[in-house]
Design a protein around this motif. Structure first.
Motif, mmCIF file in Angstrom:
data_model
loop_
_atom_site.group_PDB
_atom_site.id
_atom_site.type_symbol
_atom_site.label_atom_id
_atom_site.label_comp_id
_atom_site.label_asym_id
_atom_site.label_seq_id
_atom_site.Cartn_x
_atom_site.Cartn_y
_atom_site.Cartn_z
ATOM 1 N N UNK A 80 0.698 -1.270 0.042
ATOM 2 C CA UNK A 80 0.013 -0.350 -0.154
ATOM 3 C C UNK A 80 1.192 1.196 0.054
ATOM 4 N N UNK A 81 1.532 1.348 0.496
ATOM 5 C CA UNK A 81 2.851 2.223 0.730
ATOM 6 C C UNK A 81 3.677 2.438 -0.908
ATOM 7 N N UNK A 82 3.546 1.464 -1.157
ATOM 8 C CA UNK A 82 4.262 1.726 -3.187
ATOM 9 C C UNK A 82 3.244 2.399 -3.390
ATOM 10 N N UNK A 83 2.447 1.909 -3.803
ATOM 11 C CA UNK A 83 1.137 2.242 -4.589
ATOM 12 C C UNK A 83 1.302 3.427 -3.823
ATOM 13 N N UNK A 84 0.960 4.145 -2.895
ATOM 14 C CA UNK A 84 1.528 5.701 -2.348
ATOM 15 C C UNK A 84 2.067 6.381 -3.296
ATOM 16 N N UNK A 85 3.015 6.252 -2.623
ATOM 17 C CA UNK A 85 4.595 6.845 -3.026
ATOM 18 C C UNK A 85 4.285 7.090 -5.127
ATOM 19 N N UNK A 86 3.636 5.752 -4.952
ATOM 20 C CA UNK A 86 4.229 6.157 -7.155
ATOM 21 C C UNK A 86 3.063 7.231 -7.050
ATOM 22 N N UNK A 87 1.262 7.347 -6.724
ATOM 23 C CA UNK A 87 0.597 7.649 -7.189
ATOM 24 C C UNK A 87 0.674 9.284 -6.731
ATOM 25 N N UNK A 88 1.934 9.620 -5.489
ATOM 26 C CA UNK A 88 2.091 11.095 -5.321
ATOM 27 C C UNK A 88 2.949 11.347 -5.795
ATOM 28 N N UNK A 89 3.872 10.598 -5.916
ATOM 29 C CA UNK A 89 5.329 11.292 -7.654
ATOM 30 C C UNK A 89 4.295 11.583 -8.888
ATOM 31 N N UNK A 90 3.072 10.841 -8.976
ATOM 32 C CA UNK A 90 2.479 11.044 -10.880
ATOM 33 C C UNK A 90 1.664 12.379 -10.138
ATOM 34 N N UNK A 91 1.400 12.623 -9.045
ATOM 35 C CA UNK A 91 0.150 13.908 -8.461
ATOM 36 C C UNK A 91 1.009 14.822 -8.827
ATOM 37 N N UNK A 92 2.564 14.775 -8.405
ATOM 38 C CA UNK A 92 3.430 15.734 -8.003
ATOM 39 C C UNK A 92 3.917 16.568 -9.620
ATOM 40 N N UNK A 93 4.428 15.430 -10.290
ATOM 41 C CA UNK A 93 4.763 15.907 -11.387
ATOM 42 C C UNK A 93 3.556 15.691 -12.178
ATOM 43 N N UNK A 94 2.691 15.265 -12.694
ATOM 44 C CA UNK A 94 1.711 15.894 -13.364
ATOM 45 C C UNK A 94 0.474 17.172 -12.753
ATOM 46 N N UNK A 95 0.104 16.847 -11.805
ATOM 47 C CA UNK A 95 -1.115 17.740 -11.211
ATOM 48 C C UNK A 95 -0.783 19.049 -10.189
ATOM 49 N N UNK A 96 0.469 18.878 -10.224
ATOM 50 C CA UNK A 96 1.147 19.944 -9.680
ATOM 51 C C UNK A 96 0.415 20.037 -8.121
ATOM 52 N N UNK A 97 0.398 18.975 -7.319
ATOM 53 C CA UNK A 97 0.188 19.015 -6.080
ATOM 54 C C UNK A 97 1.274 19.159 -5.804
ATOM 55 N N UNK A 98 1.615 19.309 -3.863
ATOM 56 C CA UNK A 98 2.887 19.139 -3.209
ATOM 57 C C UNK A 98 2.667 17.240 -1.923
#
Length: 205
Positions: A80-98
């Protein structure tokens, strides 16, 4: 719920906003010395108008936090942690999240800042243009019926300097609370003391 809880339990919450304008993707890295740390950081990133996700170990106890960026990060489920990390990286790279990251991993008593893990370097390698910002959160229970909270933002720095920067900023902020309280602005109003609430008008003869 968060705003109501803070208003009920604190006298006021104060902060010193970042000196420089921050842009996504930013990782906010606070010390973790109080139960309310996540609530106070939500108020801060909301005031900064920076959409932010937050990794929560006890996510199952706070499922509604998913509506404001909370993401599961259970200590006993690495998949679950790996999934969260991957999703976070995508959100930060593609959607301007912090990202709000409690890099010490656990809530603990002050004043120490515990060692950080390797995740900061993982994020640095995989998120373009990322910056890391130390944030100090201090609690004071002296001058008022309810505690006061103080937040102070440091300057962006590299992951390897982050822990030292956070420790130094923590010491500076404690001194500033006592010696230069005028430097802080109100981030969120709380509940006045009983003597502040019971101000009876003076009777004229």
């Amino acid at each position: 719920m968060i705003r109501r809880s803070v208003r009920k339990r604190f006298h006021n919450v104060y902060w010193i906003p970042p000196e420089t304008s921050l842009k996504a993707p930013t990782v906010f890295v606070p010390n973790h010395h109080g139960w309310f740390d996540g609530y106070l950081m939500f108020l801060a990133v909301s005031a900064l108008k920076m959409p932010t996700v937050d990794w929560i170990q006890e996510f199952d106890s706070f499922p509604l936090f998913s509506k404001i960026g909370g993401m599961p990060f259970p200590s006993d489920r690495p998949e679950v942690r790996i999934q969260t990390i991957r999703k976070t990286i995508r959100l930060m790279n593609q959607e301007g999240f912090n990202l709000l990251l409690f890099a010490e991993s656990k809530l603990h008593y002050p004043p120490d800042v515990l060692p950080f893990g390797k995740i900061l370097h993982t994020l640095q390698d995989r998120v373009q243009g990322i910056q890391f910002v130390p944030v100090v959160i201090c609690y004071e229970m002296v001058m008022h019926e309810r505690p006061e909270a103080f937040l102070n933002f440091g300057s962006p720095c590299l992951p390897e300097a982050l822990r030292d920067q956070l420790g130094n900023l923590l010491s500076q902020t404690h001194r500033m609370i006592r010696e230069q309280p005028e430097n802080f602005q109100v981030l969120a109003k709380g509940t006045p003391d009983v003597n502040e609430r019971w101000q009876f008008p003076t009777l004229k003869r």
